[in-house]
Write an enzyme that holds these catalytic residues in place. Structure first.
Site, PDB file in Angstrom:
ATOM      1  N   ARG A   1      97.867  26.653  20.981  1.00 51.02           N
ATOM      2  CA  ARG A   1      97.461  25.423  21.658  1.00 51.02           C
ATOM      3  C   ARG A   1      96.122  24.911  21.127  1.00 51.02           C
ATOM      4  O   ARG A   1      95.893  23.696  21.033  1.00 51.02           O
ATOM      5  CB  ARG A   1      97.357  25.718  23.157  1.00 51.02           C
TER       6      ARG A   1
ATOM      7  N   ASP B   1      92.547  20.924  18.687  1.00 52.66           N
ATOM      8  CA  ASP B   1      91.572  20.645  17.637  1.00 52.66           C
ATOM      9  C   ASP B   1      92.030  19.445  16.813  1.00 52.66           C
ATOM     10  O   ASP B   1      91.259  18.514  16.569  1.00 52.66           O
ATOM     11  CB  ASP B   1      91.388  21.886  16.744  1.00 52.66           C
TER      12      ASP B   1
ATOM     13  N   VAL C   1      91.988  15.827  18.576  1.00 50.60           N
ATOM     14  CA  VAL C   1      90.702  15.253  18.968  1.00 50.60           C
ATOM     15  C   VAL C   1      89.817  15.168  17.734  1.00 50.60           C
ATOM     16  O   VAL C   1      89.316  16.181  17.248  1.00 50.60           O
ATOM     17  CB  VAL C   1      90.046  16.109  20.073  1.00 50.60           C
TER      18      VAL C   1
ATOM     19  N   GLY D   1      90.653  14.869  14.693  1.00 47.76           N
ATOM     20  CA  GLY D   1      91.199  15.546  13.514  1.00 47.76           C
ATOM     21  C   GLY D   1      90.952  17.039  13.515  1.00 47.76           C
ATOM     22  O   GLY D   1      90.116  17.542  14.264  1.00 47.76           O
TER      23      GLY D   1
ATOM     24  N   ASP E   1      89.179  19.645  12.663  1.00 50.82           N
ATOM     25  CA  ASP E   1      87.844  19.809  12.079  1.00 50.82           C
ATOM     26  C   ASP E   1      87.046  20.909  12.777  1.00 50.82           C
ATOM     27  O   ASP E   1      85.825  20.976  12.618  1.00 50.82           O
ATOM     28  CB  ASP E   1      87.057  18.495  12.144  1.00 50.82           C
TER      29      ASP E   1
ATOM     30  N   SER F   1      86.022  21.125  15.612  1.00 51.44           N
ATOM     31  CA  SER F   1      85.012  20.664  16.571  1.00 51.44           C
ATOM     32  C   SER F   1      85.292  21.155  17.988  1.00 51.44           C
ATOM     33  O   SER F   1      84.397  21.137  18.839  1.00 51.44           O
ATOM     34  CB  SER F   1      84.882  19.130  16.553  1.00 51.44           C
TER      35      SER F   1
ATOM     36  N   ASN G   1      90.331  21.291  28.619  1.00 51.06           N
ATOM     37  CA  ASN G   1      89.849  22.603  28.144  1.00 51.06           C
ATOM     38  C   ASN G   1      89.972  23.680  29.214  1.00 51.06           C
ATOM     39  O   ASN G   1      89.956  24.858  28.888  1.00 51.06           O
ATOM     40  CB  ASN G   1      88.374  22.544  27.743  1.00 51.06           C
TER      41      ASN G   1
ATOM     42  N   HIS H   1     105.936  25.181  23.729  1.00 50.99           N
ATOM     43  CA  HIS H   1     105.907  25.602  25.131  1.00 50.99           C
ATOM     44  C   HIS H   1     106.938  26.693  25.409  1.00 50.99           C
ATOM     45  O   HIS H   1     107.146  27.069  26.546  1.00 50.99           O
ATOM     46  CB  HIS H   1     106.096  24.391  26.055  1.00 50.99           C
TER      47      HIS H   1
ATOM     48  N   ASP I   1     108.221  29.000  29.906  1.00 50.39           N
ATOM     49  CA  ASP I   1     109.621  29.217  29.531  1.00 50.39           C
ATOM     50  C   ASP I   1     110.047  30.508  30.207  1.00 50.39           C
ATOM     51  O   ASP I   1     110.071  31.572  29.583  1.00 50.39           O
ATOM     52  CB  ASP I   1     109.713  29.309  28.002  1.00 50.39           C
TER      53      ASP I   1
ATOM     54  N   ASP J   1     111.111  31.134  20.708  1.00 51.42           N
ATOM     55  CA  ASP J   1     112.548  31.008  20.443  1.00 51.42           C
ATOM     56  C   ASP J   1     113.087  29.690  20.992  1.00 51.42           C
ATOM     57  O   ASP J   1     112.318  28.822  21.399  1.00 51.42           O
ATOM     58  CB  ASP J   1     113.299  32.195  21.054  1.00 51.42           C
TER      59      ASP J   1
HETATM   60  C1  HEM Z   1     102.246  15.633  25.497  1.00 53.73           C
HETATM   61  C2  HEM Z   1     101.904  16.739  24.892  1.00 53.73           C
HETATM   62  C3  HEM Z   1     101.491  17.994  25.601  1.00 53.73           C
HETATM   63  C4  HEM Z   1     101.120  18.190  26.904  1.00 53.73           C
HETATM   64  C5  HEM Z   1     101.024  17.156  28.024  1.00 53.73           C
HETATM   65  C6  HEM Z   1     100.807  19.578  27.050  1.00 53.73           C
HETATM   66  C7  HEM Z   1     100.344  20.147  28.215  1.00 53.73           C
HETATM   67  C8  HEM Z   1     100.063  21.477  28.385  1.00 53.73           C
HETATM   68  C9  HEM Z   1      99.551  22.058  29.605  1.00 53.73           C
HETATM   69  C10 HEM Z   1      99.193  21.296  30.868  1.00 53.73           C
HETATM   70  C11 HEM Z   1      99.463  23.390  29.409  1.00 53.73           C
HETATM   71  C12 HEM Z   1      99.027  24.437  30.426  1.00 53.73           C
HETATM   72  C13 HEM Z   1      97.575  24.766  30.307  1.00 53.73           C
HETATM   73  C14 HEM Z   1      97.153  25.683  31.420  1.00 53.73           C
HETATM   74  O1  HEM Z   1      97.192  25.261  32.585  1.00 53.73           O
HETATM   75  O2  HEM Z   1      96.775  26.847  31.156  1.00 53.73           O
HETATM   76  C15 HEM Z   1      99.914  23.650  28.062  1.00 53.73           C
HETATM   77  C16 HEM Z   1      99.972  24.884  27.499  1.00 53.73           C
HETATM   78  C17 HEM Z   1     100.338  25.104  26.184  1.00 53.73           C
HETATM   79  N1  HEM Z   1     100.590  24.149  25.218  1.00 53.73           N
HETATM   80 FE1  HEM Z   1     100.872  22.214  25.550  1.00 53.73          FE
HETATM   81  N2  HEM Z   1     101.012  20.215  25.854  1.00 53.73           N
HETATM   82  C18 HEM Z   1     101.425  19.292  24.937  1.00 53.73           C
HETATM   83  C19 HEM Z   1     101.707  19.504  23.604  1.00 53.73           C
HETATM   84  C20 HEM Z   1     101.578  20.708  22.970  1.00 53.73           C
HETATM   85  C21 HEM Z   1     101.707  20.916  21.557  1.00 53.73           C
HETATM   86  C22 HEM Z   1     101.995  19.817  20.545  1.00 53.73           C
HETATM   87  C23 HEM Z   1     101.521  22.246  21.336  1.00 53.73           C
HETATM   88  C24 HEM Z   1     101.524  23.015  20.036  1.00 53.73           C
HETATM   89  C25 HEM Z   1     101.777  22.537  18.843  1.00 53.73           C
HETATM   90  C26 HEM Z   1     101.291  22.869  22.623  1.00 53.73           C
HETATM   91  C27 HEM Z   1     101.135  24.212  22.842  1.00 53.73           C
HETATM   92  C28 HEM Z   1     100.876  24.798  24.071  1.00 53.73           C
HETATM   93  C29 HEM Z   1     100.873  26.232  24.270  1.00 53.73           C
HETATM   94  C30 HEM Z   1     101.225  27.290  23.254  1.00 53.73           C
HETATM   95  C31 HEM Z   1     100.500  26.429  25.615  1.00 53.73           C
HETATM   96  C32 HEM Z   1     100.302  27.764  26.352  1.00 53.73           C
HETATM   97  C33 HEM Z   1      98.836  28.085  26.452  1.00 53.73           C
HETATM   98  C34 HEM Z   1      98.536  29.397  27.135  1.00 53.73           C
HETATM   99  O3  HEM Z   1      99.440  30.148  27.511  1.00 53.73           O
HETATM  100  O4  HEM Z   1      97.339  29.708  27.277  1.00 53.73           O
HETATM  101  N3  HEM Z   1     101.316  21.905  23.591  1.00 53.73           N
HETATM  102  N4  HEM Z   1     100.258  22.468  27.465  1.00 53.73           N
HETATM  103  C1  LIG Z   2      85.395  23.789  30.154  1.00 51.84           C
HETATM  104  O1  LIG Z   2      84.748  22.762  30.857  1.00 51.84           O
HETATM  105  C2  LIG Z   2      84.209  23.168  32.110  1.00 51.84           C
HETATM  106  C3  LIG Z   2      83.771  21.930  32.849  1.00 51.84           C
HETATM  107  O2  LIG Z   2      82.753  21.230  32.163  1.00 51.84           O
HETATM  108  C4  LIG Z   2      83.114  24.187  31.849  1.00 51.84           C
HETATM  109  O3  LIG Z   2      82.534  24.609  33.093  1.00 51.84           O
HETATM  110  C5  LIG Z   2      83.719  25.396  31.143  1.00 51.84           C
HETATM  111  O4  LIG Z   2      82.723  26.330  30.804  1.00 51.84           O
HETATM  112  C6  LIG Z   2      84.466  24.967  29.885  1.00 51.84           C
HETATM  113  N1  LIG Z   2      85.210  26.106  29.394  1.00 51.84           N
HETATM  114  C7  LIG Z   2      84.970  26.681  28.206  1.00 51.84           C
HETATM  115  C8  LIG Z   2      85.822  27.847  27.888  1.00 51.84           C
HETATM  116  O5  LIG Z   2      84.131  26.267  27.427  1.00 51.84           O
END
Ligand code: HEM
Ligand SMILES: *[C@@H]1O[C@H](CO)[C@@H](O)[C@H](O)[C@H]1NC(C)=O
Ligand SMILES: *[C@@H]1O[C@H](CO)[C@@H](O)[C@H](O)[C@H]1NC(C)=O
Ligand SMILES: *[C@@H]1O[C@H](CO)[C@@H](O)[C@H](O)[C@H]1NC(C)=O
Ligand SMILES: *[C@@H]1O[C@H](CO)[C@@H](O)[C@H](O)[C@H]1NC(C)=O
Ligand SMILES: *[C@@H]1O[C@H](CO)[C@@H](O)[C@H](O)[C@H]1NC(C)=O
Length: 335
Positions: free
Chosen positions: A68, A73, A76, A78, A80, A82, A99, A197, A252, A260
């Site tokens: 993710r 990265d 936002v 590009g 980079d 950041s 974040n 996802h 999932d 998968d």
């Molecule tokens: C419209 C596009 C997308 C939306 C709205 C979205 C939204 C989210 C949200 C809300 C989470 C849960 C974060 C949390 O609460 O911990 C998540 C997790 C994740 N997203 Fe997305 N996502 C999008 C696109 C993508 C893309 C393009 C990728 C990868 C190429 C990606 C990879 C992941 C992965 C791997 C997680 C799991 C993170 C974890 O388990 O810590 N997502 N996403």
């Molecule tokens: C994400 O942003 C929150 C709110 O500004 C901040 O308190 C938190 O430390 C940030 N998390 C990380 C991992 O940098």
């Protein structure tokens, strides 16, 4: 036969002309290549892989988070690096709403520190994130692909860019297409990349509205499968305070750590965890792909598509050499 044979030549010539023009332009983007560090740091990819192997052994939940991180990265400003920058005033990408749940900053810094001892000031943080994402997928039983490298790191970070460039999880398919087309990514890229996802978890707040107050009338999203919604309501209480704030669910279910095709089966059967996942069913092109992958007997086609889409996403707005740098630490303070 002759048509098929001639077309690539025309395209090759066109690419050559564009390439020449790009080199002539002062704002030319860095040239990304598989094996960019072959000459300057040949062990770079091996070091990243070895570190990732150790990191995920210690904490397997970092695999989805690091995949993710590459997405965040790249979207936002590009790819980079950041996303790693820190701000004392709380105005960095790291501080933005999306974040909240991002983890793995320490893992990237650990890999960076190892590389600094072996090839000082050579491998960019943006490339480390791209390599870590690839390795995270592979170590989650997903495909291996040649990751392009040669990115430079930026030293500018603005929290608002993260809010503006990352689609929120309640996006519909029109919104999603808009967010992705700005980054030159197509409907096919969207449906393929969303397969990410297939691994990871989400906090309840990202989808709670679907369960309890969808339109503001204390209703439930009708496009969400009723049985799945019941399960989610058990895991995610109506009030998000206290324990509920930390609650997480697999994106999932049943296959949350294996990269998968079950994500596509899950979306088709339940409407997906986020509205943005379910939105894939509301466009003929993306829906067709979901249906096909939900029923595919082998993941081979998907893996090829995923590799291509990741390479494409990894090219998003990379910095020209002159505007980027390679620094010793990824997470420096910029203000
Ligand atoms: C419209 C596009 C997308 C939306 C709205 C979205 C939204 C989210 C949200 C809300 C989470 C849960 C974060 C949390 O609460 O911990 C998540 C997790 C994740 N997203 Fe997305 N996502 C999008 C696109 C993508 C893309 C393009 C990728 C990868 C190429 C990606 C990879 C992941 C992965 C791997 C997680 C799991 C993170 C974890 O388990 O810590 N997502 N996403
Ligand atoms: C994400 O942003 C929150 C709110 O500004 C901040 O308190 C938190 O430390 C940030 N998390 C990380 C991992 O940098
Ligand atoms: C680096 O080496 C690999 C493996 O030999 C090769 O596939 C790749 O094209 C090389 N890349 C560069 C930029 O030299
Ligand atoms: C950011 O990088 C540019 C180009 O490498 C450099 O000129 C500038 O001083 C740097 N800014 C900061 C805040 O480090
Ligand atoms: C439900 O949504 C409406 C409209 O967004 C809002 O005014 C109301 O406070 C919400 N109710 C609860 C209990 O969250
Ligand atoms: C899934 O595949 C089977 C066998 O290949 C086929 O009979 C069935 O019609 C397919 N279902 C869908 C929804 O495509």
């Amino acid at each position: 036969m002759s048509r098929e044979r001639r077309l690539p030549l025309v395209l090759a010539l066109a690419a050559a002309v564009v390439g020449v023009l790009a080199v002539a332009s002062p704002r030319a983007e860095a040239e990304l290549q598989v094996g960019f560090y072959n000459a300057t740091c040949p062990i770079a990819e091996g070091v990243v892989f070895a570190e990732m192997h150790a990191i995920l052994h210690e904490d397997p939940t970092l695999a989805p988070s690091l995949l993710r991180m590459h997405y965040h990265d790249c979207f936002v400003q590009g790819c980079d690096g950041s996303i790693m920058l820190r701000s004392r005033r709380g105005t960095a990408e790291r501080d933005a709403t999306p974040n909240r749940s991002m983890r793995g900053y320490d893992a990237i810094e650990r890999i960076k520190a190892r590389l600094e001892t072996l090839c000082p000031l050579t491998v960019s943080c943006a490339d480390i994130i791209a390599m870590a994402a690839r390795d995270a997928v592979y170590l989650s039983k997903g495909p291996w692909y040649g990751v392009e490298t040669g990115r430079r790191d930026g030293n500018v970070t603005v929290a608002e860019y993260a809010e503006n460039d990352l689609a929120p999880p309640d996006s519909n398919i029109v919104d999603v297409k808009t967010f992705f087309s700005v980054k030159s990514l197509t409907a096919k890229d969207i449906v393929v990349l969303f397969g990410s996802h297939s691994i990871g978890t989400s906090h309840c707040e990202a989808f709670r509205k679907r369960l309890y107050n969808f339109t503001g009338a204390m209703d439930q999203d009708p496009s969400l499968d009723a049985r799945y919604a019941r399960q989610l309501r058990k895991l995610c209480p109506r009030r998000g305070g206290g324990r509920g704030r930390r609650a997480k669910v697999p994106m999932d279910p049943g296959s949350g750590f294996t990269f998968d095709l079950s994500y596509y089966r899950h979306v088709l059967a339940t409407g997906g965890l986020f509205q943005s996942d379910g939105s894939l069913l509301h466009d003929p092109a993306t829906r067709g792909y979901v249906e096909r992958m939900a029923n595919a007997s082998s993941p081979d086609e998907y893996y090829q598509d995923f590799a291509a889409a990741m390479v494409k996403m990894g090219r998003t707005d990379v910095l020209p050499d002159s505007l980027g740098e390679v620094r010793a630490t990824c997470g420096v303070f910029v203000d």
